[in-house]
Every structure is written in C-alpha cells, then in structure tokens.
Write a protein that holds these residues in place. Sequence first.
Motif, short mmCIF file in Angstrom:
data_model
loop_
_atom_site.label_atom_id
_atom_site.label_comp_id
_atom_site.label_asym_id
_atom_site.label_seq_id
_atom_site.Cartn_x
_atom_site.Cartn_y
_atom_site.Cartn_z
N LEU A 8 -5.01 -1.17 -3.44
CA LEU A 8 -3.64 -1.56 -3.79
C LEU A 8 -3.06 -2.23 -2.55
CD1 LEU A 8 -2.44 1.68 -5.64
CD2 LEU A 8 -3.78 -0.24 -6.53
N ASP A 9 -2.65 -3.49 -2.68
CA ASP A 9 -2.35 -4.28 -1.49
C ASP A 9 -1.29 -5.32 -1.79
OD1 ASP A 9 -2.60 -5.13 1.12
OD2 ASP A 9 -4.49 -6.19 0.81
N PHE A 10 -0.86 -6.01 -0.74
CA PHE A 10 0.05 -7.15 -0.85
C PHE A 10 -0.46 -8.22 0.10
CE2 PHE A 10 3.98 -9.43 0.50
CZ PHE A 10 4.30 -9.98 -0.74
N TRP A 11 -0.57 -9.45 -0.37
CA TRP A 11 -1.30 -10.50 0.33
C TRP A 11 -0.86 -10.73 1.77
CZ3 TRP A 11 1.04 -14.86 2.33
CH2 TRP A 11 2.35 -15.12 1.90
N ALA A 12 0.43 -10.55 2.07
CA ALA A 12 0.93 -10.87 3.41
C ALA A 12 0.90 -9.68 4.37
CB ALA A 12 2.37 -11.40 3.31
N SER A 13 0.46 -8.54 3.91
CA SER A 13 0.45 -7.33 4.75
C SER A 13 -0.67 -7.37 5.78
CB SER A 13 0.30 -6.09 3.87
OG SER A 13 0.03 -4.95 4.66
N ASP A 36 3.65 -5.37 -6.45
CA ASP A 36 5.02 -5.87 -6.29
C ASP A 36 5.78 -4.83 -5.46
OD1 ASP A 36 7.66 -6.66 -6.47
OD2 ASP A 36 7.64 -6.98 -8.63
N LEU A 37 6.03 -5.17 -4.21
CA LEU A 37 6.65 -4.19 -3.30
C LEU A 37 8.12 -3.96 -3.61
CD1 LEU A 37 4.99 -5.14 0.10
CD2 LEU A 37 4.16 -3.65 -1.73
N MET A 47 -0.61 7.34 -6.28
CA MET A 47 -1.66 7.44 -5.26
C MET A 47 -1.11 7.63 -3.84
SD MET A 47 -4.71 7.33 -6.56
CE MET A 47 -4.56 8.01 -8.20
N ASN A 48 0.12 7.20 -3.61
CA ASN A 48 0.74 7.41 -2.29
C ASN A 48 2.16 7.93 -2.49
OD1 ASN A 48 1.43 7.44 0.39
ND2 ASN A 48 1.15 5.26 0.75
N PRO A 49 2.30 9.16 -2.99
CA PRO A 49 3.63 9.70 -3.28
C PRO A 49 4.45 10.01 -2.03
CG PRO A 49 1.97 11.40 -3.59
CD PRO A 49 1.23 10.12 -3.32
N VAL A 50 3.81 10.13 -0.89
CA VAL A 50 4.53 10.48 0.35
C VAL A 50 5.27 9.26 0.91
CG1 VAL A 50 4.32 11.34 2.71
CG2 VAL A 50 2.93 12.35 0.88
N HIS A 51 4.53 8.17 1.19
CA HIS A 51 5.13 6.99 1.81
C HIS A 51 5.45 5.88 0.80
CE1 HIS A 51 4.64 8.64 5.77
NE2 HIS A 51 3.33 8.73 5.65
N LYS A 52 4.74 5.92 -0.35
CA LYS A 52 4.97 4.91 -1.40
C LYS A 52 4.74 3.49 -0.87
CE LYS A 52 8.42 7.83 -3.73
NZ LYS A 52 8.32 8.98 -2.80
N LYS A 53 3.75 3.33 -0.01
CA LYS A 53 3.48 2.05 0.64
C LYS A 53 2.04 1.62 0.40
CE LYS A 53 6.74 2.57 4.52
NZ LYS A 53 6.84 2.66 6.00
N ILE A 54 1.82 0.30 0.53
CA ILE A 54 0.46 -0.23 0.57
C ILE A 54 0.04 -0.32 2.03
CG2 ILE A 54 0.61 -1.49 -1.59
CD1 ILE A 54 0.90 -3.41 1.57
#
Length: 215
Positions: A8-13, A36-37, A47-54
């Motif tokens: 699970l990602d975002f192209w510019a990260s 979609d961030l 899958m990332n309930p703590v930080h909610k980040k990719i």
Amino acid sequence: MADEVILLDFWASMFGMRTRIALEEKKVKYDCREQDLWNKGSLLLEMNPVHKKIPVLIHNGKPVCESLIQVEYIDETWPGENPLLPSDPYQRAHAKFWADFIDKKVNVTARRIWATKGEEKEASKELIEIFNMLESELGDKHYFGGETFGYVDIALIGFYSWFGVYNKFGNMSIESECPTLTAWAKRCLHRESVTKTLPKSEKVTTFISQRLGVE
C-alpha cells in the motif's frame, strides 16, 4: 504456495520508494496498490491502525509497517538476492545509525522547507549542513556501504526525487552545494531498481506546487 506480497503506497512517497526498491533488488513480485492519502481506504486503516500511514507491506496477509523496518524485513525474508544490510554486526549497526539519522534529520528538516511558512531560509541552510555531513560519511566510496548498494542508499535515494521541491521552495541549488551527494544519486540511478521506482523530480515539484497553490 507462492507468497502474496501487497504494498500500500503513494507514488511520491520517499518512504514507499525505499520498500519498492528493496523488493525490486530482491526480485520479489508484488502488487502495488496506490492509496488516496486524503481519503484513506479501509484496507490501509485495517493494516496500519496505529499510524494510518503508507507504506504498508502485507506479506501473506500480515502487515509490516514503517519503511526502514520493511527494508530489513525484506532483506531477512528473501536473503538470496543482493544483501541490503551488512552481515558484520558493527557495520550493520553503523548502517542503521545513518538510516535513522536520515529519518530524524533529513526528513524533518526538508519538510520544513515547503510545508512551514517563514522557515524556508533557515531550513534550507540546515538541510545543506545535513547533506554535507552525509557527504563526509560517503567520502570517496561508491555507495554508503562501499562498493555495495544497500540499506543507507535505499534510505536516502528517494529524497533525490524531491530535490526540485527543496530547490524551488528553499531558493537554493542542492546540486551545486552538494556535488558529492548528487554524483552518488546519479550512480544509484544506474540501478534498475532505482530507475523503475523514482519519479522525475519535475513531476514531484509540480505535484507539491499544485497542492500548495503555487505557480
């Protein structure tokens, strides 16, 4: 049974770039799912309930969060191709120190250049100082680990796609201020894993400018 690997990602990260490069280095087949961030989907939140980040790496249904942890996990799970971390304990600790330095210093300072009004000039000066420290660590080595592309290179190279953003909003030229680091980045781009992963700097700059409403 084949491994199921989802990213699970975002192209510019630049953080997602680390994980993608590590997977490419290991020749691991994976399904990259763009997120979609600004409207986070249920899978990311689950899958990332703590930080909610990719990025989130999902291996056979189990999530691994945080990019540097993911790179280490990938290195240990698929050990055969292109080792990313040194086997020597001291060299391994040394690589982890510099990767942590990149997260705590480069990322935090660089973000201030474009995301915090009024701090651009000071943050630009600090970023160049940080990059100069990294140049000293690199020295005349081909990569940070010597002749081998590895963990510290992966930790840092994604930021190269953002140099245009820092130059524009920080009113500077990283290329002229940090020629050793720039030459290192161009060497990294000779690797297929890097060229397949890094977006053009112009694309990232345009994206951030549009997000901020800046011409």
